[in-house]
Every structure is written in structure tokens, then in C-alpha cells.
Enzyme design. Structure first.
Site, PDB file in Angstrom:
ATOM      1  N   ASP A  28       0.888  -1.165   0.000  1.00 32.32           N
ATOM      2  CA  ASP A  28       0.000   0.000   0.000  1.00 32.32           C
ATOM      3  C   ASP A  28       0.921   1.209   0.000  1.00 32.32           C
ATOM      4  O   ASP A  28       1.609   1.468   0.998  1.00 32.32           O
ATOM      5  CB  ASP A  28      -0.899   0.001   1.232  1.00 32.32           C
ATOM      6  CG  ASP A  28      -1.894   1.165   1.235  1.00 32.32           C
ATOM      7  OD1 ASP A  28      -1.622   2.181   0.564  1.00 32.32           O
ATOM      8  OD2 ASP A  28      -2.932   1.075   1.902  1.00 32.32           O
ATOM      9  N   HIS A  29       0.955   1.944  -1.105  1.00 28.60           N
ATOM     10  CA  HIS A  29       1.973   2.989  -1.247  1.00 28.60           C
ATOM     11  C   HIS A  29       1.856   4.064  -0.183  1.00 28.60           C
ATOM     12  O   HIS A  29       2.820   4.784   0.082  1.00 28.60           O
ATOM     13  CB  HIS A  29       1.918   3.601  -2.651  1.00 28.60           C
ATOM     14  CG  HIS A  29       0.740   4.475  -2.903  1.00 28.60           C
ATOM     15  ND1 HIS A  29      -0.457   3.997  -3.380  1.00 28.60           N
ATOM     16  CD2 HIS A  29       0.563   5.802  -2.732  1.00 28.60           C
ATOM     17  CE1 HIS A  29      -1.315   4.988  -3.504  1.00 28.60           C
ATOM     18  NE2 HIS A  29      -0.729   6.097  -3.112  1.00 28.60           N
TER      19      HIS A  29
ATOM     20  N   HIS B 280      -6.145   2.534   2.488  1.00 27.33           N
ATOM     21  CA  HIS B 280      -5.432   3.732   2.938  1.00 27.33           C
ATOM     22  C   HIS B 280      -5.930   4.228   4.287  1.00 27.33           C
ATOM     23  O   HIS B 280      -5.149   4.490   5.203  1.00 27.33           O
ATOM     24  CB  HIS B 280      -5.579   4.864   1.907  1.00 27.33           C
ATOM     25  CG  HIS B 280      -5.002   4.551   0.568  1.00 27.33           C
ATOM     26  ND1 HIS B 280      -4.013   3.622   0.386  1.00 27.33           N
ATOM     27  CD2 HIS B 280      -5.257   5.065  -0.663  1.00 27.33           C
ATOM     28  CE1 HIS B 280      -3.694   3.572  -0.904  1.00 27.33           C
ATOM     29  NE2 HIS B 280      -4.435   4.433  -1.547  1.00 27.33           N
TER      30      HIS B 280
END
Length: 507
Positions: free
Chosen positions: A194-195, A257
Site C-alpha cells: 500500500d503505497h 489507505h
């Protein structure tokens, strides 16, 4: 020597803070796609420029597109104009394999060419497989790697599998994907990326909390009134209407996120600042979030869809006018939630989270609003410009931390109003922070899973949002609200928080 036995986390070791990738090969499935060109190749070039990649390193691109080795090398060069000298050497070592993921010959060819690279460069059978593909083929590619033995390289090397979100479409499919991956790879070989977790300011939540005595004692229900998490985007669906119709804001942003940021905000101090210590506490924090009942969804959430409007001075169409979107679409582009936490630290502190497209600003932040003072020792008229204290963690784009507190206004009268104490990453540190993909790619190749998502964390996050998915897909779903593009969302979202005597921040 396998890097699995080496120190993985420089924070935990307190010694070498510069980590370099070991000799190895990065195999990118979906190598002809946008993610590879826009994110992965530039991140690799920056690692090369920082001298964090070894001489014995190559990229192997795999995709259905009919491209030659030289054609792929041209793609690598075009992706990074003005690249450093080390990039040319990596390009020279890199190759491309064209083939369908359902064709066993694709993976037989991959195995043979990886063995050739090992012999030519001395990459030691170390492989990192990056699935930059559509999620539908994650399990297929993993199983195909297993069938030819590429999940267990010979010669003592490592094999790691990096997969992009979404990790499933709901709780059931997430568990099915998890089971399929574990048929072939062990959990410590799987790196769910998950960036957001690669952003410096997300990681700084740990530093802010656990390296500062002034904040940690205040980080609880004793002093904090509520928490707000905002993930706002100015863009629309950007010609990804077909994808977004299947995903929506809840799956696209909230399940991953928002839950990642939430877990870092709520977690207890880990016993050790290493991968398992941090990830254990993140999972414990998510397990403390009260999972709503389906019949409670209408009272604790708002879903909405943007209409036409103005964003940053430009007229933009409504969601249903976007390419690939149904004129009768019921897909949400905005979600607001009220969540509760059932543990000692956070009991009674509501968490308000919102995310949306076509909002006025691109901003991601966590705001902890403190309780009001129990008694004002001066007239209320002297404090009309005073609000409760707040600590705001700005994750993007203006990365930093802001503390809001009261101060006397200069002059003869005694007037108090809000002032801001601001820390900005750009002003405090001259060094440019690494891009999120740059950090996460290096972590995967080094073998540090700290910033990747563990299996039980994915499962717990899906459990929290699953009742919302069920309610919204029912025969009698809560109404889908509308909001004009360029506004902060629908009136119903304001009502959600105002019912509790609170209001949304304006970032």
C-alpha cells in the site's frame, strides 16, 4: 548468503541506516502497463542513482504485449529521461518475456532466462516478483510460479511476491486470494503493498508518538475529544470509470489507505520497533474498532457521488458523465464514517473518516482534536477566536505537523485566539525524501516487511467495511447523496458529525 539472516530494520539495530539491495532480479508482471512505466521504473532509477542497487541486478519484464528485449529496454530508457549512468547498465542487463499468464510456456521461459541471468551476473537465485497486473490474475500468476518451482529458488536464494491492492473485492474474495497465495508462498514471502505506508509522513506518526514524551501521554481518551481522518482528491476517475464502477471509494480508499492510517494512529507502543512488533500492534488496533451491524450502517455512514461543478477553476462533469460510467450508477465517490473503538485508550472517542473525489483540495491528514478546557478564567467575549487545541498530521501534499493552541492577541485588551506552531518537512530537512515506491521496492528486495500489510491485517480491515458493503448492496440500501464537484461533500456528511456537536475541519 541469504539476506533473510541479516538485520532487516536499521531502526531496531540502531546501527547502519543505509540499506542496499542484495544481488537479484526484479521480475515485473504487467511490465507494459502504466504502473510500471509511471511508478516502478522511475523508482528503480532513483535507487540506482542513490547507489542502493547492486551491480548484479536486472529487471525482467513479463506481459502479454508483443515486445522484444530491445523494445523493453527502450521503454525503460523512455520512462526516465535524464537518468543517471547506473541506469544504463541495468537496462543493458534487463530482458522481456512476452506471453499469456495462462500459458505454462511463459513460465518455463521465465525460469530458463532467470537461470541464464544468474549465471551471467551472479544474482544468486534471488527473485522479487512484482504483480503490477489486474487483481484477477494474482492467484493465477502465483500458482504458475509454483508449478515451475520459482517460488522456491535453488541455490539458497530468496523468492518474494509483491502484490498491489486491492487485496480482494470483499471479505470472502480476500480470503480466497489469501488461501490461493498461501498454496504457493509462505506468509513471510508475501509483500502486500500500500503505497501510503511508503510515505515519510505516514511513518513519522510512529516517530511523533513514540520518540516524544510530550505527545504520548496526551494520546488517549483522557485528553482527545475526537479524531478526524481526511483523504481528499481533486481529480475524478481519470478515465478509469470501468474500474471505479466495480470498486467505489469504500474499496478503493477506505478499506486500505484509511485503515492503514487509522491503525498507526490508534496502535499501542510496540515492544520493539521492528516488522512484527509494529504489525502486531496495528492488527490489535484494528481489532478494537467496533464492527457495525448492517442495520446501523445508515446512521454511521454517508455515501455520495459527485455532480458537475468547478474544481481549481475548471468546469468538470459529474461522475455519471465520465467515460465508462453507467448513467444510472449507484457507485459512491465519497464516503464519510463514524467509527468507535472498544479499548482502554480510545473508549468513547469517535473516529470520523471521510474520503472523496472532486473535492476542493488534494490533502491527506489526521487531526486529533483535544477536549476543551474545563473552565475559561476570562470572559467568553475575550475568546471568540479560540477553538480547542488540535494536533494535525499532514500526510500530503504539504507534509508536516501543525499544533493549534491559544495565545493572547497583542494589544491593551485581553483577547485570545488560535495560533499555529508548524513543522514542515520541506523546511526542516534539505534532503529530498524517497518516493513511496522507491522506499517500498527497496524494502521488498532487502526483505524488510515492516511497511507491508500482513494477512490478518487485510482480513481485519475487510471485516470493518463488510457491513457497509452488505447494506449498500441490499434491496433497501441507504440513499446515495449527491455533492457538487469542488465542495467538501454532501450536507448529509455534515449532519453525521454535527449530530455529536462537532464539525469537520477545513484543511
Amino acid at each position: 548468503m541469504s539476506t533473510e539472516t541479516l538485520p532487516l530494520n536499521p531502526l531496531a539495530e540502531g546501527l547502519d541506516t543505509v540499506r542496499r539491495a542484495p544481488p537479484g532480479v526484479l521480475v515485473v508482471f504487467g511490465a507494459s502497463g502504466d504502473l510500471t512505466h509511471r511508478k516502478l521504473l522511475p523508482a528503480l532509477e532513483r535507487l540506482s542513482r542513490r547507489r542502493l542497487l547492486p551491480a548484479a541486478f536486472a529487471v525482467v519484464g513479463v506481459a502479454r504485449s508483443d515486445i522484444s528485449d530491445d523494445g523493453f529496454r527502450d521503454i525503460m530508457a523512455d520512462a526516465v529521461p535524464g537518468a543517471g549512468p547506473g541506469w544504463a547498465e541495468i537496462i543493458k542487463n534487463s530482458i522481456y518475456i512476452s506471453g499469456d499468464y495462462s500459458d505454462p510456456e511463459t513460465f518455463n521461459t521465465l525460469k530458463r532466462r532467470l537461470e541464464e541471468i544468474d549465471e551471467a551476473l551472479g544474482t544468486g537465485s534471488n527473485r522479487t516478483y512484482y504483480l503490477a497486473t489486474v487483481p484477477d490474475v494474482f492467484a493465477e500468476v502465483a500458482r504458475a510460479l509454483g508449478k515451475v518451482g520459482l517460488n522456491r529458488p535453488e541455490g539458497g536464494g530468496f523468492a518474494r511476491l509483491v502484490i498491489e491492492k486491492p487485496f480482494g473485492h470483499d471479505l470472502e474474495t480476500a480470503r480466497e486470494l489469501d488461501a490461493a497465495l498461501h498454496e504457493v508462498f509462505d506468509e513471510d514471502q508475501i509483500y502486500r503493498i500500500d503505497h501510503y505506508l511508503g510515505k515519510e509522513t505516514v511513518q513519522n506518526v510512529l516517530a511523533l508518538r513514540f520518540a516524544n514524551a510530550i505527545f504520548e501521554p496526551l494520546w488517549s481518551r483522557n485528553y482527545i475529544d475526537h479524531v478526524q481522518i481526511t483523504v481528499a482528491e481533486t481529480i475524478g476517475v481519470e478515465k478509469r470509470g470501468n474500474f471505479y464502477e466495480k470498486a467505489g471509494a469504500l474499496r478503493d480508499i477506505v478499506q486500505n489507505h484509511v485503515m492503514q492510517v487509522l491503525s498507526l494512529t490508534l496502535m499501542e507502543p510496540p515492544g520493539t520497533i521492528d516488522a512484527e512488533g509494529i504489525r502486531d500492534e496495528k492488527v490489535k488496533a484494528l481489532r478494537s474498532v467496533v464492527v457495525p451491524q448492517v442495520d446501523e450502517v445508515a446512521n454511521m455512514s454517508v455515501r455520495a457521488q459527485y455532480d458537475s461543478g468547478w474544481v481549481e477553476g475548471n468546469a468538470v462533469p459529474g461522475y455519471r458523465q465520465e467515460e465508462g460510467v453507467s448513467p444510472q450508477s449507484q457507485t459512491e465517490t465519497y464516503v464519510a464514517l463514524k467509527l468507535l473503538v472498544d479499548n482502554w485508550r480510545w473508549a468513547g472517542v469517535p473516529i470520523y473518516a471521510r474520503t472523496g473525489k472532486r473535492l476542493p483540495k488534494r490533502v491527506t491528514e489526521v487531526a486529533l482534536q483535544f477536549k476543551a478546557v474545563p473552565h475559561l478564567a476570562f470572559p467568553k467575549a475575550a475568546a471568540t477566536g479560540l477553538n480547542p487545541n488540535a494536533l494535525v498530521l499532514r500526510i500530503q501534499p504539504d507534509e508536516g505537523v501543525t499544533l493549534r493552541f491559544g495565545a493572547k492577541v497583542p494589544g491593551q485588551a485581553f483577547m485570545v485566539r488560535d495560533v499555529l506552531m508548524d513543522f514542515s518537512y520541506g523546511a526542516a530537512f534539505l534532503e529530498e525524501p524517497p518516493d513511496a515506491y522507491e522506499r517500498l521496492l527497496l524494502d521488498a528486495m532487502v526483505g524488510d516487511p515492516t511497511l507491508f500489510i500482513r494477512s490478518d491485517e487485510v482480513d481485519t480491515a475487510w471485516k470493518i467495511v463488510q457491513p457497509l458493503l452488505a447494506a449498500w448492496a441490499s434491496d433497501d440500501p441507504p440513499p446515495l447523496a449527491g455533492y457538487a464537484a469542488g465542495t467538501w461533500g454532501p450536507r448529509q456528511a455534515d449532519t453525521l458529525i454535527e449530530r455529536d456537536g462537532r464539525q469537520w475541519r477545513t484543511p
